[in-house]
Design a protein around this motif. Structure first.
Motif, PDB file in Angstrom:
ATOM      1  N   ASP A  31       2.146 -22.577 -10.946  1.00  0.00           N
ATOM      2  CA  ASP A  31       3.363 -22.186 -10.235  1.00  0.00           C
ATOM      3  C   ASP A  31       3.162 -20.905  -9.437  1.00  0.00           C
ATOM      4  N   LYS A  32       2.365 -19.993  -9.955  1.00  0.00           N
ATOM      5  CA  LYS A  32       2.118 -18.744  -9.232  1.00  0.00           C
ATOM      6  C   LYS A  32       1.216 -18.981  -8.019  1.00  0.00           C
ATOM      7  N   LEU A  33       0.284 -19.900  -8.147  1.00  0.00           N
ATOM      8  CA  LEU A  33      -0.555 -20.248  -6.995  1.00  0.00           C
ATOM      9  C   LEU A  33       0.297 -20.901  -5.905  1.00  0.00           C
ATOM     10  N   GLU A  34       1.274 -21.718  -6.297  1.00  0.00           N
ATOM     11  CA  GLU A  34       2.162 -22.321  -5.306  1.00  0.00           C
ATOM     12  C   GLU A  34       3.002 -21.247  -4.615  1.00  0.00           C
ATOM     13  N   PRO A  53      12.949 -11.533  -5.847  1.00  0.00           N
ATOM     14  CA  PRO A  53      12.361 -10.754  -6.953  1.00  0.00           C
ATOM     15  C   PRO A  53      11.470 -11.601  -7.861  1.00  0.00           C
ATOM     16  N   SER A  54      11.884 -12.833  -8.132  1.00  0.00           N
ATOM     17  CA  SER A  54      11.062 -13.713  -8.974  1.00  0.00           C
ATOM     18  C   SER A  54       9.735 -14.020  -8.292  1.00  0.00           C
ATOM     19  N   LEU A  55       9.794 -14.233  -6.976  1.00  0.00           N
ATOM     20  CA  LEU A  55       8.565 -14.499  -6.225  1.00  0.00           C
ATOM     21  C   LEU A  55       7.636 -13.289  -6.259  1.00  0.00           C
ATOM     22  N   SER A  56       8.180 -12.120  -5.998  1.00  0.00           N
ATOM     23  CA  SER A  56       7.365 -10.901  -6.003  1.00  0.00           C
ATOM     24  C   SER A  56       6.738 -10.667  -7.373  1.00  0.00           C
ATOM     25  N   ALA A  57       7.519 -10.927  -8.426  1.00  0.00           N
ATOM     26  CA  ALA A  57       6.992 -10.753  -9.777  1.00  0.00           C
ATOM     27  C   ALA A  57       5.878 -11.757 -10.050  1.00  0.00           C
ATOM     28  N   GLY A  58       6.051 -12.989  -9.580  1.00  0.00           N
ATOM     29  CA  GLY A  58       5.023 -14.000  -9.789  1.00  0.00           C
ATOM     30  C   GLY A  58       3.721 -13.652  -9.089  1.00  0.00           C
ATOM     31  N   ILE A  59       3.810 -13.150  -7.852  1.00  0.00           N
ATOM     32  CA  ILE A  59       2.604 -12.743  -7.112  1.00  0.00           C
ATOM     33  C   ILE A  59       1.929 -11.570  -7.820  1.00  0.00           C
ATOM     34  N   LYS A  60       2.724 -10.626  -8.312  1.00  0.00           N
ATOM     35  CA  LYS A  60       2.171  -9.469  -9.037  1.00  0.00           C
ATOM     36  C   LYS A  60       1.438  -9.926 -10.294  1.00  0.00           C
ATOM     37  N   GLN A  61       2.030 -10.870 -11.021  1.00  0.00           N
ATOM     38  CA  GLN A  61       1.380 -11.392 -12.231  1.00  0.00           C
ATOM     39  C   GLN A  61       0.082 -12.114 -11.899  1.00  0.00           C
ATOM     40  N   LEU A  62       0.072 -12.842 -10.780  1.00  0.00           N
ATOM     41  CA  LEU A  62      -1.148 -13.530 -10.364  1.00  0.00           C
ATOM     42  C   LEU A  62      -2.243 -12.516 -10.044  1.00  0.00           C
ATOM     43  N   GLU A  63      -1.885 -11.441  -9.366  1.00  0.00           N
ATOM     44  CA  GLU A  63      -2.864 -10.402  -9.041  1.00  0.00           C
ATOM     45  C   GLU A  63      -3.412  -9.762 -10.316  1.00  0.00           C
ATOM     46  N   GLN A  95      -6.131  -7.327  -5.668  1.00  0.00           N
ATOM     47  CA  GLN A  95      -4.951  -7.323  -4.811  1.00  0.00           C
ATOM     48  C   GLN A  95      -5.086  -8.462  -3.811  1.00  0.00           C
ATOM     49  N   LEU A  96      -4.053  -9.282  -3.690  1.00  0.00           N
ATOM     50  CA  LEU A  96      -4.091 -10.451  -2.819  1.00  0.00           C
ATOM     51  C   LEU A  96      -3.409 -10.223  -1.480  1.00  0.00           C
ATOM     52  N   ILE A  97      -2.394  -9.358  -1.474  1.00  0.00           N
ATOM     53  CA  ILE A  97      -1.556  -9.171  -0.284  1.00  0.00           C
ATOM     54  C   ILE A  97      -1.416  -7.691   0.011  1.00  0.00           C
ATOM     55  N   PHE A  98      -1.590  -7.327   1.276  1.00  0.00           N
ATOM     56  CA  PHE A  98      -1.298  -5.965   1.713  1.00  0.00           C
ATOM     57  C   PHE A  98       0.210  -5.783   1.744  1.00  0.00           C
ATOM     58  N   ARG A  99       0.691  -4.733   1.095  1.00  0.00           N
ATOM     59  CA  ARG A  99       2.125  -4.489   1.054  1.00  0.00           C
ATOM     60  C   ARG A  99       2.442  -3.128   1.644  1.00  0.00           C
ATOM     61  N   GLY A 100       3.531  -3.088   2.396  1.00  0.00           N
ATOM     62  CA  GLY A 100       4.109  -1.841   2.864  1.00  0.00           C
ATOM     63  C   GLY A 100       5.605  -2.023   2.764  1.00  0.00           C
ATOM     64  N   SER A 101       6.294  -1.735   3.861  1.00  0.00           N
ATOM     65  CA  SER A 101       7.726  -2.008   3.885  1.00  0.00           C
ATOM     66  C   SER A 101       7.983  -3.511   4.035  1.00  0.00           C
ATOM     67  N   ARG A 102       6.915  -4.255   4.405  1.00  0.00           N
ATOM     68  CA  ARG A 102       7.033  -5.709   4.567  1.00  0.00           C
ATOM     69  C   ARG A 102       5.674  -6.353   4.311  1.00  0.00           C
ATOM     70  N   TYR A 103       5.616  -7.675   4.395  1.00  0.00           N
ATOM     71  CA  TYR A 103       4.356  -8.416   4.220  1.00  0.00           C
ATOM     72  C   TYR A 103       3.338  -7.943   5.239  1.00  0.00           C
ATOM     73  N   GLY A 104       2.132  -7.605   4.747  1.00  0.00           N
ATOM     74  CA  GLY A 104       1.104  -7.062   5.632  1.00  0.00           C
ATOM     75  C   GLY A 104      -0.121  -7.938   5.788  1.00  0.00           C
ATOM     76  N   GLY A 105      -0.036  -9.195   5.335  1.00  0.00           N
ATOM     77  CA  GLY A 105      -1.174 -10.091   5.459  1.00  0.00           C
ATOM     78  C   GLY A 105      -1.989 -10.165   4.176  1.00  0.00           C
ATOM     79  N   LEU A 106      -2.965 -11.061   4.160  1.00  0.00           N
ATOM     80  CA  LEU A 106      -3.809 -11.237   2.986  1.00  0.00           C
ATOM     81  C   LEU A 106      -4.990 -10.290   3.006  1.00  0.00           C
ATOM     82  N   THR A 107      -5.352  -9.790   1.844  1.00  0.00           N
ATOM     83  CA  THR A 107      -6.577  -9.009   1.698  1.00  0.00           C
ATOM     84  C   THR A 107      -7.765  -9.973   1.784  1.00  0.00           C
ATOM     85  N   PRO A 108      -8.986  -9.458   1.930  1.00  0.00           N
ATOM     86  CA  PRO A 108     -10.144 -10.365   1.890  1.00  0.00           C
ATOM     87  C   PRO A 108     -10.184 -11.203   0.613  1.00  0.00           C
ATOM     88  N   GLU A 109      -9.809 -10.591  -0.517  1.00  0.00           N
ATOM     89  CA  GLU A 109      -9.758 -11.348  -1.768  1.00  0.00           C
ATOM     90  C   GLU A 109      -8.646 -12.402  -1.712  1.00  0.00           C
TER      91      GLU A 109
END
Length: 295
Positions: free
Chosen positions: A3-6, A29-39, A45-59
């Motif tokens: 579910d977190k990969l989805e 919030p549930s989505l953000s928590a799921g992505i954090k748990q996956l990381e 770290q899978l996603i660059f975060r700032g004030s908004r979505y910043g794209g995927l990291t190389p990982e």
């Protein structure tokens, strides 16, 4: 973890946490928590975060490849177990180029007659969108050109060879002709599909081959709009034969073969390459093979 990969796949595709949450039917919030748990589970770290979505990291880019593969395998497992218990059932999502929607309907009708527990969603999309949706697991199969643009690693079953007709109102300049050459349409008022459509790019190449620039005064991504414009009078369009005959039924228009074009292009069913396919998708590919053989 599935579910977190989805969740991760949805965020990567939408490029926005809010839209991804709406798409999969959970709160942000549930989505953000799921992505954090996956990381935390993966230790990167899978996603660059700032004030908004910043794209995927190389990982994150590397994880996306694995996520699509793992989620695809998990869905296949569920499909196979369901087929063993209940026979072929479930939902098939198919996207087709606008000029092949009649073939999508024909294929689904034939398939459903044999497997009445399978339901269908049919979408109209460009060829590029179809490939992207296959990669992102948004659809199970597509109907698109097989030989005009790079397809990548997919399973393919040809359905038909695309040939073109000029569509004009009764009484128009070319009405009643046995055939028309592409060069004869120089300066004629045309309504055509939009340039993002692969069909339009093929049509443009046919015109370019006879050194003609088409006068496309009206452009649309809908074949219904093109036919309605022609029927209103004063305009002509170019459509593949099957789509032209379907839309012309009962209308006061003429259909005239176009001659002197480049070789016909093959259109068919495409599905993500997988060995083996799910039982439902394998049966759909087999039915497409039969339908193409009957064409």
């Amino acid at each position: 973890m599935i579910d977190k990969l989805e969740m991760f796949i949805a965020v990567a595709q939408e490029g926005h946490f809010g839209r991804a949450a709406v798409r999969i039917g959970i709160t942000q919030p549930s989505l953000s928590a799921g992505i954090k748990q996956l990381e935390e589970q993966l230790g990167v770290q899978l996603i660059f975060r700032g004030s908004r979505y910043g794209g995927l990291t190389p990982e994150g880019q590397a994880t996306l490849v694995w996520a699509r593969r793992i989620v695809g395998d998990a869905r296949q497992l569920r499909e196979e177990m369901r087929a063993k218990r209940h026979g072929l059932s479930g939902q098939l999502r198919i996207a087709a180029i606008p000029t092949a929607l009649t073939w999508a309907a024909r294929l689904c009708h034939r398939f459903n007659a044999k497997h009445p527990k399978v339901r269908f969603t049919i979408l109209s999309r460009t060829s590029i969108e179809i490939l992207s949706m296959l990669d992102n697991l948004e659809i199970d199969a597509g109907i698109s050109y097989l030989d005009n643009e790079p397809m990548g690693r997919v399973s393919m079953e040809p359905l038909y060879e695309e040939r073109y007709l000029l569509v004009c109102a009764k009484g128009a300049r070319f009405a009643g002709r046995e055939h028309v050459g592409w060069a004869e349409m120089a300066g004629e008022p045309l309504c055509l599909l939009t340039p993002d459509m692969q069909n339009r790019r093929i049509i443009n190449r046919n015109f370019a081959a006879v050194e003609v620039t088409p006068e496309a005064w009206i452009e649309s991504n809908s074949t219904v709009v093109l036919m309605a414009t022609v029927e209103a009078g004063g305009w002509m369009t170019v459509l593949p034969e099957d789509a032209a005959r379907f839309h012309a039924s009962g209308k006061n228009v003429d259909l005239i073969p176009l001659i002197g074009s480049e070789p016909a292009h093959s259109v068919g069913l495409v599905a993500p390459w997988r060995e083996p396919h799910t039982p439902v998708l394998e049966s759909l590919l087999r039915e497409a093979r039969r339908l193409g053989g009957d064409a």
